[in-house]
Design an enzyme around this catalytic site. Structure first.
Site, PDB file in Angstrom:
ATOM      1  N   ILE A  20     -11.866 -20.049  -5.556  1.00 38.75           N
ATOM      2  CA  ILE A  20     -11.300 -20.512  -4.275  1.00 38.75           C
ATOM      3  C   ILE A  20      -9.872 -20.948  -4.560  1.00 38.75           C
ATOM      4  CG2 ILE A  20     -11.431 -22.274  -2.470  1.00 38.75           C
ATOM      5  CD1 ILE A  20     -14.452 -22.100  -2.644  1.00 38.75           C
ATOM      6  N   SER A  30      -2.420  -5.966  12.273  1.00 37.75           N
ATOM      7  CA  SER A  30      -3.027  -7.123  11.601  1.00 37.75           C
ATOM      8  C   SER A  30      -2.334  -8.407  12.043  1.00 37.75           C
ATOM      9  CB  SER A  30      -2.865  -6.928  10.094  1.00 37.75           C
ATOM     10  OG  SER A  30      -3.053  -8.143   9.424  1.00 37.75           O
ATOM     11  N   LYS A  75       2.893  -3.090   8.094  1.00 35.56           N
ATOM     12  CA  LYS A  75       2.314  -3.171   9.450  1.00 35.56           C
ATOM     13  C   LYS A  75       3.414  -3.490  10.475  1.00 35.56           C
ATOM     14  CE  LYS A  75      -1.952  -2.347   8.356  1.00 35.56           C
ATOM     15  NZ  LYS A  75      -2.618  -1.117   8.758  1.00 35.56           N
ATOM     16  N   TYR A 133       2.392  -5.096   2.024  1.00 35.37           N
ATOM     17  CA  TYR A 133       1.345  -4.627   2.931  1.00 35.37           C
ATOM     18  C   TYR A 133       1.646  -5.099   4.356  1.00 35.37           C
ATOM     19  CZ  TYR A 133      -2.953  -4.790   5.631  1.00 35.37           C
ATOM     20  OH  TYR A 133      -3.868  -4.658   6.650  1.00 35.37           O
TER      21      TYR A 133
HETATM   22  N1  NAD Z   1     -10.182  -5.341   6.505  1.00 33.25           N
HETATM   23  C1  NAD Z   1      -9.300  -6.201   6.977  1.00 33.25           C
HETATM   24  O1  NAD Z   1      -9.431  -7.411   6.725  1.00 33.25           O
HETATM   25  C2  NAD Z   1      -8.145  -5.742   7.839  1.00 33.25           C
HETATM   26  C3  NAD Z   1      -7.417  -6.690   8.560  1.00 33.25           C
HETATM   27  C4  NAD Z   1      -6.344  -6.247   9.344  1.00 33.25           C
HETATM   28  C5  NAD Z   1      -6.011  -4.896   9.400  1.00 33.25           C
HETATM   29  N2  NAD Z   1      -6.756  -4.012   8.679  1.00 33.25           N
HETATM   30  C6  NAD Z   1      -6.395  -2.589   8.746  1.00 33.25           C
HETATM   31  O2  NAD Z   1      -7.510  -1.857   9.239  1.00 33.25           O
HETATM   32  C7  NAD Z   1      -7.507  -0.537   8.687  1.00 33.25           C
HETATM   33  C8  NAD Z   1      -8.874  -0.254   8.076  1.00 33.25           C
HETATM   34  O3  NAD Z   1      -9.162  -1.249   7.091  1.00 33.25           O
HETATM   35  P1  NAD Z   1     -10.512  -1.272   6.268  1.00 33.25           P
HETATM   36  O4  NAD Z   1     -10.788  -2.685   5.915  1.00 33.25           O
HETATM   37  O5  NAD Z   1     -11.538  -0.477   6.964  1.00 33.25           O
HETATM   38  O6  NAD Z   1     -10.026  -0.527   4.944  1.00 33.25           O
HETATM   39  P2  NAD Z   1     -10.731   0.644   4.101  1.00 33.25           P
HETATM   40  O7  NAD Z   1      -9.947   0.770   2.850  1.00 33.25           O
HETATM   41  O8  NAD Z   1     -12.187   0.402   4.011  1.00 33.25           O
HETATM   42  O9  NAD Z   1     -10.484   1.905   5.048  1.00 33.25           O
HETATM   43  C9  NAD Z   1      -9.278   2.647   5.028  1.00 33.25           C
HETATM   44  C10 NAD Z   1      -9.664   4.105   4.962  1.00 33.25           C
HETATM   45  O10 NAD Z   1      -8.467   4.886   4.989  1.00 33.25           O
HETATM   46  C11 NAD Z   1      -8.576   5.901   3.998  1.00 33.25           C
HETATM   47  N3  NAD Z   1      -7.199   6.253   3.603  1.00 33.25           N
HETATM   48  C12 NAD Z   1      -6.286   5.474   2.985  1.00 33.25           C
HETATM   49  N4  NAD Z   1      -5.140   6.138   2.813  1.00 33.25           N
HETATM   50  C13 NAD Z   1      -5.326   7.376   3.359  1.00 33.25           C
HETATM   51  C14 NAD Z   1      -4.496   8.519   3.512  1.00 33.25           C
HETATM   52  N5  NAD Z   1      -3.258   8.556   3.025  1.00 33.25           N
HETATM   53  N6  NAD Z   1      -4.996   9.611   4.132  1.00 33.25           N
HETATM   54  C15 NAD Z   1      -6.274   9.604   4.619  1.00 33.25           C
HETATM   55  N7  NAD Z   1      -7.097   8.555   4.494  1.00 33.25           N
HETATM   56  C16 NAD Z   1      -6.631   7.448   3.873  1.00 33.25           C
HETATM   57  C17 NAD Z   1      -9.414   5.286   2.895  1.00 33.25           C
HETATM   58  O11 NAD Z   1     -10.069   6.249   2.088  1.00 33.25           O
HETATM   59  C18 NAD Z   1     -10.420   4.470   3.698  1.00 33.25           C
HETATM   60  O12 NAD Z   1     -11.551   5.241   4.044  1.00 33.25           O
HETATM   61  C19 NAD Z   1      -6.359  -0.507   7.697  1.00 33.25           C
HETATM   62  O13 NAD Z   1      -5.247   0.050   8.354  1.00 33.25           O
HETATM   63  C20 NAD Z   1      -6.107  -1.964   7.400  1.00 33.25           C
HETATM   64  O14 NAD Z   1      -4.786  -2.202   7.012  1.00 33.25           O
HETATM   65  C21 NAD Z   1      -7.816  -4.394   7.906  1.00 33.25           C
END
Ligand code: NAD
Length: 341
Positions: A217, A124, A153, A149
């Site tokens: 906001i 991220s 990362k 969080y």
């Molecule tokens: N959405 C954002 O803005 C954003 C930005 C930067 C990084 N990320 C990273 O991208 C990745 C995906 O994000 P997202 O927005 O799709 O989130 P999300 O919560 O929709 O998806 C994460 C998935 O991981 C699963 N999960 C969580 N812990 C688990 C575990 N211990 N074992 C198995 N499955 C598990 C959840 O059920 C979910 O389906 C994450 O690592 C998040 O930190 C997201």
């Protein structure tokens, strides 16, 4: 080529699984469904006209993970599974470190045991912390994020660096996402947060369908063009395609070992007020909002220098803000309760 996708039922994961299927990768999704629904996978299968192998499991469960690696010949892992709510991470930090850091270590151990070395990590923009200037470039040092969080990362990026030092077979890619929004253009899959949305656009969309009264906001007195925070929003399908580009890059560079980081963003900062206006235009309706005090830990503005990904991965975020809004609205208005049918 067979790809194991952890967290593949989630928001970014489901869109990426669709892109992978469309590019002829075979996909196994491993997800404990803590923040997602199996319905997303059913819909991805229908959209792609292809099957996905789904295994319900936790990344901290090494025994179950091992069985997956025994059952299938896996060529690469894309690792999305994590908890991701910044505010919540300050309330339950141990759950975040357990899930995001320990869980990743478990996954990497099982991969090592089974001699699987290709790894793509969902990192991220938060890893640049508060001390780096914008635009963020991959050559900058890892920073100090303000939340557990974000710290999780940074820790995983450090783990990957150390692992690559110790194991010359390891081939890792850290994709540093900026702010993914939007949904697949079909309106069939999208972001379906459980509970109160933490991110701007799902909240705006829920206000628009009448599920929430008004948008909050946080701060209109930042040193930005209109006083609200600016972020680098990119369409989730562009982000999904960034993962296919990263896999292709690994395949093209068979000599590569180590860890390489890539920013995935558009390179432009867009303000919160501008997003709200763009959404209002897309739906032809006003979004009631209220300005409240700044949130601790929110940076005024950041965006990506995306040149490295543009050149090396041959990838670019192509979709416009208008398209991000239109696709979000198609998803939200046809699925007001998300995947709950
Ligand atoms: N959405 C954002 O803005 C954003 C930005 C930067 C990084 N990320 C990273 O991208 C990745 C995906 O994000 P997202 O927005 O799709 O989130 P999300 O919560 O929709 O998806 C994460 C998935 O991981 C699963 N999960 C969580 N812990 C688990 C575990 N211990 N074992 C198995 N499955 C598990 C959840 O059920 C979910 O389906 C994450 O690592 C998040 O930190 C997201």
């Amino acid at each position: 080529m067979k790809v194991l996708v952890t967290g593949g039922a989630g928001y970014i994961g489901s869109h990426t699984v669709l892109s992978l299927l469309e590019n002829n990768y075979d996909v196994i999704v491993y997800d404990n469904l803590v923040n997602s629904s199996i319905e997303s996978i059913d819909r991805v299968e229908k959209l792609a006209g292809k099957k996905v192998e789904f295994i319900e499991g936790d990344i901290c469960d090494k025994e179950k993970l091992s069985k997956v690696f025994e059952q299938f010949t896996i060529d690469a892992v894309i690792h999305f599974a994590a908890l991701k709510a910044v505010g919540e991470s300050a309330q339950i930090p141990l759950s975040y470190y357990q899930n995001n850091v320990y869980g990743t270590v478990c996954l990497l151990e099982v991969m090592q045991q089974h001699k699987v070395h290709n790894f793509i990590f969902s990192s991220s923009a938060t890893v640049y912390g508060e001390e780096n200037d914008v635009p963020y470039v991959e050559t900058m040092k890892l920073g100090t994020p303000s939340s557990p969080y974000g710290a999780s990362k940074v820790m995983v990026e450090r783990v990957l660096g150390d692992l690559a030092q110790s194991n010359s077979n390891f081939r890792g890619v850290s994709l540093r996402y900026f702010n993914p929004i939007g949904a697949h253009e079909s309106g069939q899959i999208g972001e379906d947060p459980k509970g109160i949305p933490n991110n701007l656009l799902p909240y705006v969309a829920q206000v628009a369908v009448g599920k929430r009264e008004k948008l909050g906001i946080f701060g209109d007195d930042y040193p930005t063009k209109d006083g609200s925070c600016e972020r680098d929003y990119l369409h989730v399908m562009d982000l999904a395609q960034g993962h296919v580009a990263a896999l292709d890059w690994l395949n093209r560079h068979s000599e590569f070992s180590g860890v390489e980081a890539f920013n995935l963003g558009t390179g432009n900062g867009v303000s919160v007020f501008a997003i709200v206006k763009a959404f209002e235009k897309a739906i032809d309706k006003k979004i009631p909002f209220e300005v409240s005090p700044r949130r601790t830990g929110d940076l005024p503005a950041f965006w990506a220098d995306a040149n490295k990904a543009n050149k090396a991965l041959n990838w670019q975020a192509k979709r416009s803000v208008e398209q991000m809004m239109a696709d979000t609205w198609r998803w939200q208005s046809t699925n007001p309760n998300g995947y709950l049918v």
